[in-house]
Scaffold this active site. Sequence first.
Site, PDB file in Angstrom:
ATOM      1  N   LYS A 280      -3.658  21.898  27.531  1.00  0.00           N
ATOM      2  CA  LYS A 280      -4.635  21.146  28.326  1.00  0.00           C
ATOM      3  C   LYS A 280      -4.843  21.754  29.703  1.00  0.00           C
ATOM      4  CE  LYS A 280      -4.873  16.712  26.094  1.00  0.00           C
ATOM      5  NZ  LYS A 280      -4.727  15.268  26.148  1.00  0.00           N
TER       6      LYS A 280
ATOM      7  N   LYS B   5     -11.372  15.320  20.522  1.00  0.00           N
ATOM      8  CA  LYS B   5     -12.464  14.727  21.311  1.00  0.00           C
ATOM      9  C   LYS B   5     -13.015  15.741  22.304  1.00  0.00           C
ATOM     10  CE  LYS B   5      -9.886  10.452  21.562  1.00  0.00           C
ATOM     11  NZ  LYS B   5      -8.915   9.742  22.390  1.00  0.00           N
TER      12      LYS B   5
ATOM     13  N   LYS C 168      -7.265  22.013  15.908  1.00  0.00           N
ATOM     14  CA  LYS C 168      -7.190  20.566  15.684  1.00  0.00           C
ATOM     15  C   LYS C 168      -8.554  19.901  15.914  1.00  0.00           C
ATOM     16  CE  LYS C 168      -5.361  18.013  18.883  1.00  0.00           C
ATOM     17  NZ  LYS C 168      -4.528  17.404  19.903  1.00  0.00           N
TER      18      LYS C 168
HETATM   19  P1  TYM Z   1      -4.595  10.711  21.526  1.00  0.00           P
HETATM   20  O1  TYM Z   1      -5.411   9.679  22.220  1.00  0.00           O
HETATM   21  O2  TYM Z   1      -4.896  12.137  21.775  1.00  0.00           O
HETATM   22  O3  TYM Z   1      -4.680  10.478  19.969  1.00  0.00           O
HETATM   23  C1  TYM Z   1      -4.432   9.210  19.379  1.00  0.00           C
HETATM   24  C2  TYM Z   1      -3.690   9.398  18.070  1.00  0.00           C
HETATM   25  O4  TYM Z   1      -4.475  10.202  17.183  1.00  0.00           O
HETATM   26  C3  TYM Z   1      -3.702  11.303  16.716  1.00  0.00           C
HETATM   27  N1  TYM Z   1      -4.600  12.460  16.526  1.00  0.00           N
HETATM   28  C4  TYM Z   1      -4.682  13.153  15.395  1.00  0.00           C
HETATM   29  N2  TYM Z   1      -4.063  13.019  14.203  1.00  0.00           N
HETATM   30  C5  TYM Z   1      -4.382  13.888  13.231  1.00  0.00           C
HETATM   31  N3  TYM Z   1      -5.303  14.891  13.383  1.00  0.00           N
HETATM   32  C6  TYM Z   1      -5.944  15.066  14.562  1.00  0.00           C
HETATM   33  N4  TYM Z   1      -6.845  16.042  14.708  1.00  0.00           N
HETATM   34  C7  TYM Z   1      -5.649  14.176  15.631  1.00  0.00           C
HETATM   35  N5  TYM Z   1      -6.092  14.055  16.914  1.00  0.00           N
HETATM   36  C8  TYM Z   1      -5.432  13.001  17.447  1.00  0.00           C
HETATM   37  C9  TYM Z   1      -2.674  11.564  17.809  1.00  0.00           C
HETATM   38  O5  TYM Z   1      -1.560  12.249  17.306  1.00  0.00           O
HETATM   39  C10 TYM Z   1      -2.347  10.147  18.246  1.00  0.00           C
HETATM   40  O6  TYM Z   1      -1.380   9.572  17.395  1.00  0.00           O
HETATM   41  N6  TYM Z   1      -0.278  10.891  24.076  1.00  0.00           N
HETATM   42  C11 TYM Z   1      -1.025  10.150  23.072  1.00  0.00           C
HETATM   43  C12 TYM Z   1      -1.234   8.696  23.427  1.00  0.00           C
HETATM   44  C13 TYM Z   1       0.003   7.931  23.765  1.00  0.00           C
HETATM   45  C14 TYM Z   1       0.993   7.476  22.867  1.00  0.00           C
HETATM   46  C15 TYM Z   1       1.927   6.759  23.658  1.00  0.00           C
HETATM   47  C16 TYM Z   1       1.167   7.615  21.487  1.00  0.00           C
HETATM   48  C17 TYM Z   1       0.372   7.511  25.010  1.00  0.00           C
HETATM   49  N7  TYM Z   1       1.499   6.799  24.942  1.00  0.00           N
HETATM   50  C18 TYM Z   1       3.061   6.175  23.077  1.00  0.00           C
HETATM   51  C19 TYM Z   1       2.300   7.013  20.920  1.00  0.00           C
HETATM   52  C20 TYM Z   1       3.219   6.312  21.711  1.00  0.00           C
HETATM   53  C21 TYM Z   1      -2.391  10.785  22.902  1.00  0.00           C
HETATM   54  O7  TYM Z   1      -2.892  11.430  23.782  1.00  0.00           O
HETATM   55  O8  TYM Z   1      -3.030  10.438  21.760  1.00  0.00           O
END
Ligand code: TYM
Length: 333
Positions: A114, A201, A198
């Site tokens: 990032k 967004k 991947k």
């Molecule tokens: P975020 O917002 O990027 O994504 C949300 C969830 O979607 C999953 N994900 C994917 N899974 C499969 N293929 C993909 N291409 C893909 N893109 C996203 C992510 O793995 C995630 O589960 N840091 C985290 C948010 C967070 C969090 C937490 C998660 C903050 N605190 C505590 C679990 C527990 C994030 O940025 O997810």
Amino acid sequence: MKKKIFSGVQPTGNLHLGNYLGAIKNFVNFQNQENTECIYCVVDLHAITTKQDPQELKSNVRDTVAAFIASGLNQKKSIIFNQSAVSAHSECAWVLGCSSRMGWLNRMTQFKEKAGKDKEKASIGLYVYPILMAADILLYNSTHVPVGEDQKQHLELTRDIAQKFNIDFEAKNFFILPEPIIQKDFSRIMSLKDGTKKMSKSDPSDLSRINLTDSNDEISIKIKKAKTDSHPLPDEKNGLAKRPEAKNLIGIFSSLNNQDVDKTLNEFSGKNFSDLKIKLTELIIEKISPISSEIKKLKMDENLIDEILNKGALKADEIASKKIKELKKIVGF
Ligand code: TYM
């Protein structure tokens, strides 16, 4: 023992098929299991680690809740809230930051990706982001955390931070070491334009992803334009090893149809991508269009969404503030 599930999603624009298949679909499965308590958080504190427009952020938080509900989450069964409404997250993150080590954070691949080449210009928030994530999870005594594969390293770090705190303060089992729940075959949905990247967004090309709000026509165009290779589809999993685009499209089909990859390969072995694309388009439309129309409906009712968030925040705060009280005692505050 009761399972305690926690997970979070960033409110930074449209949710896509990767978020749905990698995480949210699983959230719904847990919500419907017995002896399981679920907490799902819209992580707006995490969102501001990169620049956000305040009005847009507010609306993205509501849109994320709309996507949760449209995908099947139910506020009567799960606690749904936004992170900034519960101050314990920030307080806990500070204390955990003092137990965390620079060397641990320096290894985080998501920060490297990032921050890009010029990491001197990245925010401090982006660097310490995984500590806030650890606070989210540990505050609720979470036992299981359903996430996509990209979050695995952050979950490992969460366990390290919890363990170090417990040892440093001689507070055995104060923080529970959570288990990541990462699906075997569908934990990393890839870009439709490049099967080695991947689905995300932040990809500048909207053709790289299926958004949960895409119309049927958009879905159909995106699958038609999805990258493929020039061979017929294989008859077994090994045949997908060096074919990232084939693997991805077969994986999306299998996950949406709740079947394993072998079954999908049986159906398509020896066929061309065009056959798979026709069936895949139909399947995505069948599964996503009800979600998409429900999101549109929910987005018109801001009061309903705000009420879900307010009620969820009260419940989350009750749990988290208890833990913070104990934490303060242990630290000596
Ligand atoms: P975020 O917002 O990027 O994504 C949300 C969830 O979607 C999953 N994900 C994917 N899974 C499969 N293929 C993909 N291409 C893909 N893109 C996203 C992510 O793995 C995630 O589960 N840091 C985290 C948010 C967070 C969090 C937490 C998660 C903050 N605190 C505590 C679990 C527990 C994030 O940025 O997810």
